[in-house]
Scaffold this active site. Structure first.
Site, PDB file in Angstrom:
ATOM      1  N   SER A  90     -12.633  -4.061  -3.120  1.00  0.00           N
ATOM      2  CA  SER A  90     -13.210  -3.607  -1.862  1.00  0.00           C
ATOM      3  C   SER A  90     -14.719  -3.523  -1.975  1.00  0.00           C
ATOM      4  O   SER A  90     -15.251  -3.117  -3.021  1.00  0.00           O
ATOM      5  CB  SER A  90     -12.659  -2.231  -1.487  1.00  0.00           C
ATOM      6  OG  SER A  90     -11.271  -2.293  -1.223  1.00  0.00           O
ATOM      7  N   LYS A 143      -7.168   4.650   7.782  1.00  0.00           N
ATOM      8  CA  LYS A 143      -7.579   5.268   6.530  1.00  0.00           C
ATOM      9  C   LYS A 143      -8.922   5.950   6.738  1.00  0.00           C
ATOM     10  O   LYS A 143      -9.678   5.604   7.645  1.00  0.00           O
ATOM     11  CB  LYS A 143      -7.672   4.230   5.407  1.00  0.00           C
ATOM     12  CG  LYS A 143      -8.629   3.112   5.653  1.00  0.00           C
ATOM     13  CD  LYS A 143      -8.631   2.098   4.518  1.00  0.00           C
ATOM     14  CE  LYS A 143      -9.186   2.669   3.240  1.00  0.00           C
ATOM     15  NZ  LYS A 143      -9.380   1.652   2.189  1.00  0.00           N
ATOM     16  N   ARG A 196       0.850  -1.192   0.000  1.00  0.00           N
ATOM     17  CA  ARG A 196       0.000   0.000   0.000  1.00  0.00           C
ATOM     18  C   ARG A 196       0.883   1.238   0.000  1.00  0.00           C
ATOM     19  O   ARG A 196       1.135   1.798  -1.040  1.00  0.00           O
ATOM     20  CB  ARG A 196      -0.953  -0.016   1.199  1.00  0.00           C
ATOM     21  CG  ARG A 196      -1.972   1.123   1.197  1.00  0.00           C
ATOM     22  CD  ARG A 196      -3.009   0.915   2.299  1.00  0.00           C
ATOM     23  NE  ARG A 196      -4.029   1.942   2.293  1.00  0.00           N
ATOM     24  CZ  ARG A 196      -4.013   3.021   3.062  1.00  0.00           C
ATOM     25  NH1 ARG A 196      -3.005   3.221   3.916  1.00  0.00           N
ATOM     26  NH2 ARG A 196      -4.984   3.911   3.003  1.00  0.00           N
TER      27      ARG A 196
END
Length: 214
Positions: free
Chosen positions: A109, A138, A40
């Site tokens: 997702s 996040k 990420r």
């Protein structure tokens, strides 16, 4: 390893790794038995992520651990990753599949049942479902945050592809996510901020296995 066999899934973020490098965290997680690692590190430059990805590819290939890249299909191609994880605003799964090939692992997702069903129609290989619990790792819209294992169960019941729970998951609550039908759990800080990331990975795996047995 196929997504249905993933129990522990590390999402990297060097800025949340207590001063340690992503490579060092990944090495420890591999020692602890992690099944998949997602690169990420969104706050890094593309070049830095590429260099980190090259090192992760070496580590994961040697260990037999799956390596995925968050969002960036081009970066996944450049480092020879096993696949990519896409958000709702990223490339559609079929477009990524065309670029990466039929053997690539492509995740999507999803926070809602219809998103999950659409990802399955697009032939995603697995779903990242969350945020299951509150998370500071996040920014998550209110309607996608802290919805608990019950929505995980609803999505599991609605699709036929593996589900990985993500968001605020720890060794103390992972069993409930697995009991709801998730194949495994994905975490950032539960591993990256742990004093002993290898032990944290082992604890997480044990919790998932307990939940799957219940």
């Amino acid at each position: 390893m196929a997504p249905q066999d993933w129990r522990t899934y590390l999402v990297t973020q060097e800025s949340l790794s207590a001063g340690r490098s992503t490579v060092d965290i990944a090495r420890a997680a591999i020692e602890g038995g992690v099944d998949a690692i997602q690169l990420r590190d969104k706050d890094q430059s593309a070049r830095r992520r590429y260099e980190t990805g090259q090192r992760l590819r070496e580590l994961t290939a040697e260990a037999g651990v799956d390596l995925l890249v968050n969002d960036r299909v081009d970066l996944a191609l450049a480092i020879g990753a096993d696949g990519v994880h896409l958000g709702q605003s990223d490339l559609p799964v079929p477009a990524a599949r065309e670029l990466l090939g039929e053997d690539a692992v492509i995740g999507k997702s999803a926070s809602f049942v219809e998103e999950a069903r659409q990802a399955e129609r697009e032939e995603a290989d697995y779903l990242g479902v969350g945020a299951v619990y509150g998370t500071s790792s996040k920014d998550v819209p209110d309607d996608e945050a802290d919805f608990g294992p019950e929505r995980v169960r609803n999505i599991v019941d609605a699709v036929g592809i593996p589900v990985v729970g993500i968001g605020g998951i720890t060794a103390s609550n992972a069993a409930g996510v697995a009991e709801a039908g998730a194949a495994g759990v994905a975490v950032i800080t539960e591993i990256t901020q742990a004093e002993d990331p290898a032990a944290a990975t082992r604890d997480l795996r044990e919790a998932v296995e307990r939940g799957r047995e219940e």
